[in-house]
Write a protein that holds these residues in place. Structure first.
Motif, PDB file in Angstrom:
ATOM      1  N   TRP A   1      56.111  25.058  40.522  1.00  0.00           N
ATOM      2  CA  TRP A   1      57.596  24.940  40.054  1.00  0.00           C
ATOM      3  C   TRP A   1      58.790  24.856  40.756  1.00  0.00           C
ATOM      4  O   TRP A   1      59.569  23.935  39.920  1.00  0.00           O
ATOM      5  CB  TRP A   1      57.814  26.274  39.646  1.00  0.00           C
ATOM      6  CG  TRP A   1      58.125  27.742  40.438  1.00  0.00           C
ATOM      7  CD1 TRP A   1      56.741  28.262  41.012  1.00  0.00           C
ATOM      8  CD2 TRP A   1      59.115  27.870  41.381  1.00  0.00           C
ATOM      9  NE1 TRP A   1      57.708  28.634  42.586  1.00  0.00           N
ATOM     10  CE2 TRP A   1      58.761  28.572  42.752  1.00  0.00           C
ATOM     11  CE3 TRP A   1      60.315  27.071  41.936  1.00  0.00           C
ATOM     12  CZ2 TRP A   1      59.625  28.936  43.905  1.00  0.00           C
ATOM     13  CZ3 TRP A   1      60.924  28.112  42.529  1.00  0.00           C
ATOM     14  CH2 TRP A   1      60.839  28.467  43.422  1.00  0.00           C
TER      15      TRP A   1
ATOM     16  N   ALA B   1      60.643  28.894  35.364  1.00  0.00           N
ATOM     17  CA  ALA B   1      59.339  28.421  35.881  1.00  0.00           C
ATOM     18  C   ALA B   1      59.039  28.717  36.537  1.00  0.00           C
ATOM     19  O   ALA B   1      57.270  29.093  36.957  1.00  0.00           O
ATOM     20  CB  ALA B   1      59.414  27.001  36.492  1.00  0.00           C
TER      21      ALA B   1
ATOM     22  N   SER C   1      56.768  32.655  35.309  1.00  0.00           N
ATOM     23  CA  SER C   1      55.170  31.856  34.800  1.00  0.00           C
ATOM     24  C   SER C   1      54.398  30.774  35.104  1.00  0.00           C
ATOM     25  O   SER C   1      53.407  31.213  34.840  1.00  0.00           O
ATOM     26  CB  SER C   1      56.355  31.423  33.429  1.00  0.00           C
ATOM     27  OG  SER C   1      56.429  30.188  33.813  1.00  0.00           O
ATOM     28  N   ASP C   2      54.844  30.912  36.823  1.00  0.00           N
ATOM     29  CA  ASP C   2      53.498  30.024  37.578  1.00  0.00           C
ATOM     30  C   ASP C   2      53.211  30.665  38.862  1.00  0.00           C
ATOM     31  O   ASP C   2      54.265  30.591  39.580  1.00  0.00           O
ATOM     32  CB  ASP C   2      54.549  28.025  37.627  1.00  0.00           C
ATOM     33  CG  ASP C   2      53.933  27.748  37.899  1.00  0.00           C
ATOM     34  OD1 ASP C   2      52.653  27.977  38.263  1.00  0.00           O
ATOM     35  OD2 ASP C   2      54.067  26.606  39.414  1.00  0.00           O
ATOM     36  N   ASP C   3      52.199  30.353  38.960  1.00  0.00           N
ATOM     37  CA  ASP C   3      51.024  31.207  40.205  1.00  0.00           C
ATOM     38  C   ASP C   3      50.704  29.888  41.028  1.00  0.00           C
ATOM     39  O   ASP C   3      50.311  30.741  42.375  1.00  0.00           O
ATOM     40  CB  ASP C   3      50.373  32.025  39.890  1.00  0.00           C
ATOM     41  CG  ASP C   3      50.514  33.161  38.749  1.00  0.00           C
ATOM     42  OD1 ASP C   3      51.419  33.520  39.232  1.00  0.00           O
ATOM     43  OD2 ASP C   3      49.747  33.077  38.180  1.00  0.00           O
ATOM     44  N   SER C   4      50.927  28.968  41.017  1.00  0.00           N
ATOM     45  CA  SER C   4      50.803  27.940  41.470  1.00  0.00           C
ATOM     46  C   SER C   4      51.201  27.451  42.761  1.00  0.00           C
ATOM     47  O   SER C   4      51.190  26.608  43.439  1.00  0.00           O
ATOM     48  CB  SER C   4      50.115  26.272  41.095  1.00  0.00           C
ATOM     49  OG  SER C   4      51.078  25.751  40.004  1.00  0.00           O
TER      50      SER C   4
END
Length: 69
Positions: free
Chosen positions: A45, A36, A39-42
């Motif tokens: 995760w 996670a 693949s997650d920039d926010s």
């Protein structure tokens, strides 16, 4: 998946139940977290990782209680 099933079976036979639960929950959460986070920039995760860990431990505890009673 086969390795996880094998880990659960061996762990529940040879080790105390709490150790077998940790032997499944922690690696599962770690693998999910790595996937996670990559693949997650926010940053969400991290919230998901906590929820996955709590859910995995809760399900294992619930399952153990249902077998005991």
């Amino acid at each position: 998946m086969v390795a996880l099933v094998g880990l659960v079976v061996i762990g529940s036979v040879l080790l105390p139940a709490w150790l077998a639960v940790l032997g499944v929950a922690l690696p599962f959460t770690a693998a999910w977290t790595v996937e996670a986070a990559s693949s997650d920039d926010s940053g969400l995760w991290a919230v998901g990782a906590i929820l996955v860990l709590v859910g995995t431990l809760g399900a294992a505890r619930s399952w153990r209680r249902s077998r005991a009673g």
